[in-house]
Design a protein around this motif. Structure first.
Motif, PDB file in Angstrom:
ATOM      1  N   TYR A  23       2.706  10.963  -0.772  1.00  0.00           N
ATOM      2  CA  TYR A  23       3.749  10.746   0.235  1.00  0.00           C
ATOM      3  C   TYR A  23       3.156  10.608   1.633  1.00  0.00           C
ATOM      4  O   TYR A  23       3.630   9.804   2.445  1.00  0.00           O
ATOM      5  N   SER A  71       0.827  -1.205   0.000  1.00  0.00           N
ATOM      6  CA  SER A  71       0.000   0.000   0.000  1.00  0.00           C
ATOM      7  C   SER A  71       0.859   1.252   0.000  1.00  0.00           C
ATOM      8  O   SER A  71       0.477   2.280  -0.581  1.00  0.00           O
ATOM      9  N   GLY A  72       2.048   1.194   0.625  1.00  0.00           N
ATOM     10  CA  GLY A  72       2.956   2.329   0.581  1.00  0.00           C
ATOM     11  C   GLY A  72       3.449   2.604  -0.826  1.00  0.00           C
ATOM     12  O   GLY A  72       3.485   3.756  -1.283  1.00  0.00           O
ATOM     13  N   VAL A  73       3.822   1.545  -1.528  1.00  0.00           N
ATOM     14  CA  VAL A  73       4.250   1.703  -2.926  1.00  0.00           C
ATOM     15  C   VAL A  73       3.109   2.267  -3.771  1.00  0.00           C
ATOM     16  O   VAL A  73       3.307   3.166  -4.610  1.00  0.00           O
ATOM     17  N   THR A  88       1.207   4.318   5.652  1.00  0.00           N
ATOM     18  CA  THR A  88       1.177   2.868   5.496  1.00  0.00           C
ATOM     19  C   THR A  88       2.419   2.176   6.044  1.00  0.00           C
ATOM     20  O   THR A  88       2.421   0.955   6.194  1.00  0.00           O
ATOM     21  N   THR A  89       3.487   2.936   6.334  1.00  0.00           N
ATOM     22  CA  THR A  89       4.656   2.306   6.953  1.00  0.00           C
ATOM     23  C   THR A  89       4.348   1.802   8.358  1.00  0.00           C
ATOM     24  O   THR A  89       5.161   1.070   8.940  1.00  0.00           O
ATOM     25  N   ASN A 121       0.151   9.418   2.403  1.00  0.00           N
ATOM     26  CA  ASN A 121      -0.457   8.086   2.493  1.00  0.00           C
ATOM     27  C   ASN A 121       0.603   6.997   2.600  1.00  0.00           C
ATOM     28  O   ASN A 121       0.436   6.008   3.330  1.00  0.00           O
ATOM     29  N   ALA A 122       1.710   7.177   1.853  1.00  0.00           N
ATOM     30  CA  ALA A 122       2.781   6.183   1.917  1.00  0.00           C
ATOM     31  C   ALA A 122       3.424   6.154   3.299  1.00  0.00           C
ATOM     32  O   ALA A 122       3.717   5.088   3.845  1.00  0.00           O
ATOM     33  N   SER A 137       0.555   4.079  -2.749  1.00  0.00           N
ATOM     34  CA  SER A 137       0.230   5.456  -2.372  1.00  0.00           C
ATOM     35  C   SER A 137       1.183   6.451  -3.016  1.00  0.00           C
ATOM     36  O   SER A 137       0.768   7.518  -3.489  1.00  0.00           O
ATOM     37  N   ILE A 138       2.486   6.132  -3.021  1.00  0.00           N
ATOM     38  CA  ILE A 138       3.455   7.014  -3.672  1.00  0.00           C
ATOM     39  C   ILE A 138       3.198   7.074  -5.172  1.00  0.00           C
ATOM     40  O   ILE A 138       3.253   8.145  -5.792  1.00  0.00           O
ATOM     41  N   SER A 139       2.888   5.928  -5.753  1.00  0.00           N
ATOM     42  CA  SER A 139       2.668   5.882  -7.199  1.00  0.00           C
ATOM     43  C   SER A 139       1.437   6.681  -7.612  1.00  0.00           C
ATOM     44  O   SER A 139       1.411   7.284  -8.691  1.00  0.00           O
TER      45      SER A 139
END
Length: 483
Positions: free
Chosen positions: A309, A189-191, A315-316, A311-312, A193-195
């Motif tokens: 960023y 989800s982090g990947v 998600t961490t 959101n990413a 969110s950044i995308s």
């Protein structure tokens, strides 16, 4: 084709597809409402600016006062849109979640996992049609309603957790693997969110929605053709008729039967653990329901990249919670203490949002919230240990039902609260959510006291038993000496 007992790839793809498209809904609805309210196109801006409507970059404003009125109206309408969406999808999602996950005890976990994947694919296709053809945004509510008939994220995760519970016999192994599922969700989800932010800036909304749709198709194919079933059916086929009767009975009386089979002490523990999870979800989901709208308005006014960023970074919490839980578990830290530490972090983080007025402070707010996921695998493992192995699906069905109920109620409550207070105190909803964290903290204290009382009672019982054994042994010893 060889079958697999790994549900983690499905969770990973589902998380990537979901977090690629879910953050887009808030931004897309916000932009469409902005166009309708102001009769102008949504302003473009860069990361270094304060954002749309925060000053010099707003080309359509005649004065700061006019912009404030526009911004507050857009915020209010967007918040009400999500309120209507939550209200329309709440009841179908709740009923389907309880029925499907409880049904998995009889007919298998795969059906419970596959159905929400179909629902997610339906919503993605609906969102793609609305975005591509610029249809009425309220068709997204219809898409959400159609998707909820097949279950939602709560149904999907409930089926996955029950699937893992079938494979794990040791409580510690179960706790670690459940936390591992949360970690997989966080990484993918982090990947995503950044995308999503760069996707919107470079290609608009259509391409990320299309990418999410493709990922959901791949996920559905994996679950249907590769995932092995953990609940085996009798080979003679005689369970079909009785299975239906048993399934219906479990749907309506399963919860009563599950609690009836427990002793009084375990029943109290299970109820309190469920209340801890339910109130935590209510507070945390309520605080998070309006964060995107809060970040889009003054004084933050984030753009799509900053939202990605943010959101990413949020998600961490899945990765950090997993690593910290892994360390604390193997160090022997009591489970209730782990839950308490995480609850304090959530309360502190939600309270800080109330005073967050710059991008730096808003990013720092996420630090204490990184512990937010840590209590859930611990709570699930503790509750899974209380009930029998044949009732794991029913338990996780109840938990998924409670999770969906809490999320839908809190979204409706906090969305209406945010719409009512955005003009004079937009941070009030976050402060209220922080205060609600006192409820699960108090319940954890009650559980700790019950655990101490049970330990003392067990120690007294052991002492009495030892005294009785001594009393029986000593006379025979004396008689042997006399003889």
């Amino acid at each position: 084709m060889k079958a697999a007992f790994l549900v983690e790839p499905i969770v990973a793809l589902y998380a990537f597809a979901g977090f690629l498209v879910w953050p887009l809904v808030s931004q897309y609805v916000y932009r469409r409402i902005w166009v309708d309210v102001t009769n102008t196109s949504y302003p473009e801006h860069d990361n270094t600016s304060s954002g749309p409507g925060c000053g010099q970059n707003h080309t359509m404003q005649n004065s700061t006062g006019n912009h404030s009125v526009y911004s507050e109206e857009v915020q209010r309408q967007a918040s009400l849109f999500f309120l209507y969406s939550d209200l329309f999808t709440a009841i179908p999602s709740l009923l389907v979640t309880l029925v499907l996950v409880a049904y998995s005890d009889q007919k298998g976990r795969k059906f419970t996992i596959i159905m929400p994947l179909i629902g997610g694919l339906i919503f993605s296709l609906c969102f793609l049609a609305v975005s591509f053809f610029e249809l009425n945004i309220y068709l997204l509510v219809a898409g959400s309603l159609a998707s909820s008939v097949f279950g939602g994220p709560g149904t999907f995760l409930g089926g996955c957790f029950a699937y893992i519970a079938d494979l794990c016999e040791d409580s510690k192994q179960k706790q670690v693997r459940l936390a591992g599922v949360d970690m997989v969700i966080g990484l993918l989800s982090g990947v995503a969110s950044i995308s999503s932010g760069y996707f919107i800036r470079g290609a608009g909304f259509n391409w990320p929605i299309f990418t999410s749709t493709l990922c959901q198709i791949v996920t559905l194919l994996y679950a249907f053709f590769l995932l092995e079933e953990t609940v085996k059916q009798p080979a003679d086929g005689t369970s079909e008729a009785t299975g239906r009767c048993s399934t219906m009975r479990k749907m309506f009386f399963g919860i009563y039967q599950m609690f009836k089979a427990l002793n009084r002490r375990d029943t109290i523990r299970l109820v309190l653990l469920m209340l801890v999870m339910g109130t935590l979800v209510f507070a945390y989901a309520g605080g998070g329901s309006s964060i995107t709208l809060y970040e889009l308005k003054e004084p933050l006014c984030w753009d799509e990249v900053l939202l990605g960023y943010g959101n990413a970074l949020d998600t961490t919490k899945y990765l950090l919670s997993f690593l910290l839980l892994l360390v604390l578990t193997y160090c022997g830290v009591p489970q209730l203490l782990i839950i308490l530490i995480a609850l304090l972090g959530v309360m502190f983080g939600l309270g800080l949002i109330y005073i967050a007025d710059t991008t730096l402070v808003m990013f720092l707010v996420t630090i204490p919230l990184l512990l937010a996921v840590m209590p859930f695998p611990v709570l699930r493992a503790m509750m899974s240990k209380i009930v029998s192995p044949s009732e794991q699906g029913l338990l996780f069905g109840c938990l998924a039902f409670m999770d969906c109920l809490s999320v839908n109620i809190t979204s409706a409550v906090f969305s209406s609260l945010y719409a009512a207070t955005v003009s004079w105190c937009p941070g009030l909803s976050f402060l209220l959510a922080a205060g609600l964290c006192l409820i699960p903290i108090t319940l954890v204290g009650v559980l700790a006291m019950l655990k101490d009382a049970d330990a003392d009672a067990d120690a007294d019982a052991a002492g009495e038993a030892e005294g009785l054994i001594s009393a029986e042994v000593e006379p025979s010893f004396d008689e042997d000496m006399h003889s």
